[in-house]
Structure formats: structure tokens, C-alpha cells
Design an enzyme around this catalytic site. Structure first.
Site, PDB file in Angstrom:
ATOM      1  N   PRO A  11      -2.870  -3.835  -3.531  1.00  0.00           N
ATOM      2  CA  PRO A  11      -2.145  -2.822  -4.314  1.00  0.00           C
ATOM      3  C   PRO A  11      -2.839  -2.380  -5.602  1.00  0.00           C
ATOM      4  O   PRO A  11      -2.336  -2.596  -6.702  1.00  0.00           O
ATOM      5  CB  PRO A  11      -0.813  -3.518  -4.601  1.00  0.00           C
ATOM      6  CG  PRO A  11      -1.182  -4.969  -4.689  1.00  0.00           C
ATOM      7  CD  PRO A  11      -2.275  -5.179  -3.666  1.00  0.00           C
ATOM      8  N   CYS A  12      -3.987  -1.706  -5.454  1.00  0.00           N
ATOM      9  CA  CYS A  12      -4.681  -1.230  -6.649  1.00  0.00           C
ATOM     10  C   CYS A  12      -3.871  -0.150  -7.375  1.00  0.00           C
ATOM     11  O   CYS A  12      -4.124   0.121  -8.552  1.00  0.00           O
ATOM     12  CB  CYS A  12      -6.076  -0.721  -6.300  1.00  0.00           C
ATOM     13  SG  CYS A  12      -6.145   0.465  -4.956  1.00  0.00           S
ATOM     14  N   HIS A  13      -2.872   0.427  -6.700  1.00  0.00           N
ATOM     15  CA  HIS A  13      -2.008   1.415  -7.354  1.00  0.00           C
ATOM     16  C   HIS A  13      -1.129   0.783  -8.431  1.00  0.00           C
ATOM     17  O   HIS A  13      -0.553   1.497  -9.253  1.00  0.00           O
ATOM     18  CB  HIS A  13      -1.118   2.109  -6.317  1.00  0.00           C
ATOM     19  CG  HIS A  13      -0.312   1.169  -5.481  1.00  0.00           C
ATOM     20  ND1 HIS A  13      -0.787   0.603  -4.318  1.00  0.00           N
ATOM     21  CD2 HIS A  13       0.949   0.672  -5.650  1.00  0.00           C
ATOM     22  CE1 HIS A  13       0.142  -0.186  -3.795  1.00  0.00           C
ATOM     23  NE2 HIS A  13       1.206  -0.165  -4.589  1.00  0.00           N
TER      24      HIS A  13
END
Length: 283
Positions: free
Chosen positions: A247-249
């Protein structure tokens, strides 16, 4: 031919973009609906079916004030707890069922000549995605914004000598259940990734940020054991080869601003708001 889910997401993305550009004027529902060429009734219904909340409530999740509050609670509470106990107050954590196995040098030398990669395309709440797997796990996931041919070419550029088959397998299907938010259906998701030790450590640390939670580059670097290496950590975040699953968001600026994203800032806003709405509904 675009699916209804993809058409709906494009309209929602347009609406989010309109809100971002005109937030100071606080546009009314009717104005946004007109912008996406829908009646207010149909736009509100479509948006609530997608997000689970009204457009007005969704926008609150994208405010700087909300982001700062989430950073305070998930950064100082859930995130730390995840490292100490592997559990959070909101149920199973991401890292309890997503596991990373780094590729060996032999698996990716000579352009991945020893790898057999299955790939397929799938509808997600955020557009069409390509998902690819080896016999050890998911090796690639990306949003196919430029079409399926371009997405496949980009995958093949990573492993030019691998053997490719367009085939849906159980590894891919299981990973895609994450978009349903019904984690009771999930078995362990295995990721089979090419990366340096530093990159894999950053990606593993990212998995400990719970859905609906946020962190900063500086805090992520500290948690990964590289305090002060925010720039290098940001580079590792940007090179994440599996969209959404890692989950780089959930990494934003310390100021509370959402910031940029490999797959577009509007999509990042959409994902953050979508996860926040589900987090608040189950809290």
C-alpha cells in the site's frame, strides 16, 4: 469495451478531480453531477454504491485535517502496535496474510529466463489492472491506464526472457479478493518480488500500515530501520511493483497533503478515501 465498473470509476475519478480543483468554492452536488454528465440523483447513487458514503462525506476523508488526525492515531498507535504485537484494534492486519519472498539472483538473471509467468487482466474499483504470478506468488500488479497491450509490454520489459501465459490462476484470484474488503475469503497472499534488501524491507514495513491508516516517508524510514533515509525510502516506495497490495498509497507528506502517486494523484485520493470510508463504517 469498457465494463460498467470501469466507466463508473472514470466518472468518480473525474468528480474527485473536479472537487480538488474547485474545493475553495465548495461546489454543490448538482455542479459535480453536471460535470460528469449525470443527474444529481444518479451521480449520488453511483458514488454511494462505489464508496459507501456520500460525495460530501468522502471529501472529508481527503482533507488535510483528516489526514493529520489519521497520522496521529495510526502513526502513533496502530502502526506502533503492529510492530510490537502484530495486531491492531481493528482486526487482522495486512501483514498477517501478505508475505513477501524476494527473488533469488538466479530467478531474475538473464532477464528472468527461469521464470514462467501467468498474467491476466481484472476489473478493480480503481480501473483495469494487470496481475501476474509465478509459482511462488504475485510478481506484478499495475493499473492498465494505457491499455492492455502497453501494460503487458511493461511487464515483459521487467522479465524479457520469461515464459508468459495469459491464464487466471488461484494465486491471482486470491490476491484480487483484497478489493472486495471481505478478508474472511483470503488465504495468505504471497508476493514473489525482485528488489534489493533495502526495497524489500521498506515494502514489508508498508504492509504494517493498516487499511484506512496513513504514514509519512520519515516515519516509514524510521520503522524500516533507516531513520533519516526518507529520500531513499521514497524511491523504494515509488518502485513498488505490485499496486495496492503493497500500500504505497498510504504514504503521504508530513503536512497532511496527499502528494503524488505512481498511478496518479487522483487515483491515490480515490483509494485513500475508499479505504477510509470502509474503516469508519466498520469501526
Amino acid at each position: 469495451m469498457e465494463t460498467q465498473q470501469e466507466l463508473d470509476y472514470k466518472r468518480i475519478a473525474e468528480a474527485i478531480g473536479f472537487f480538488r480543483e474547485n474545493f475553495k468554492a465548495q461546489p454543490k452536488l448538482e455542479e459535480v453531477a453536471e460535470h460528469v454528465h449525470l443527474s444529481p440523483f444518479h451521480f449520488q447513487r453511483m458514488f454511494q454504491q462505489w464508496a459507501g458514503v456520500t460525495p460530501k462525506q468522502f471529501l472529508q476523508y481527503l482533507s488535510v485535517e483528516h489526514a493529520k488526525e489519521i497520522l496521529k492515531t495510526t502513526g502513533a498507535s496502530l502502526f506502533d502496535t503492529a510492530f510490537e504485537t502484530g495486531l491492531s484494534g481493528t482486526g487482522r492486519l495486512y501483514d498477517l496474510f501478505v508475505k513477501i519472498e524476494g527473488m533469488t539472483p538466479g530467478e531474475y538473471k538473464n532477464g528472468g529466463a527461469s521464470l514462467q509467468i501467468n498474467y491476466s487482466f481484472a476489473d478493480t474499483p480503481f480501473g483495469t489492472a494487470i496481475v501476474a504470478s509465478t509459482d511462488k506468488g504475485i510478481c506484478h500488479m499495475a493499473f492498465a491506464d494505457e491499455g492492455e497491450e502497453v501494460a503487458l509490454a511493461q511487464l515483459k520489459a521487467m522479465f524479457p526472457n520469461a515464459r508468459y501465459h495469459q491464464r487466471v490462476d488461484m494465486t491471482q484470484q486470491n490476491a484480487l479478493f483484497v478489493f472486495s474488503q471481505d478478508w474472511s475469503r483470503l488465504d495468505e497472499i504471497k508476493l514473489h518480488l525482485k528488489g534489493t534488501d533495502f526495497q524489500i524491507k521498506v515494502w514489508e514495513t508498508l504492509l504494517k500500515v493498516p487499511p484506512g491508516g496513513l504514514t509519512t516517508y520519515a516515519d516509514l524510514a524510521r520503522k524500516a530501520g533507516h531513520a533519516g533515509a526518507s529520500r531513499a525510502t521514497g524511491t523504494a516506495v515509488g518502485s513498488n511493483p505490485v499496486a495496492f497490495l503493497i500500500p504505497c498509497h498510504r504514504v503521504i507528506k508530513a503536512s497532511g497533503e496527499i502528494g503524488e502517486y505512481h498511478w496518479g494523484s487522483i487515483r491515490k485520493n480515490a483509494i485513500i478515501g475508499w479505504e477510509a470510508s470502509r474503516r469508519n463504517r466498520t469501526a
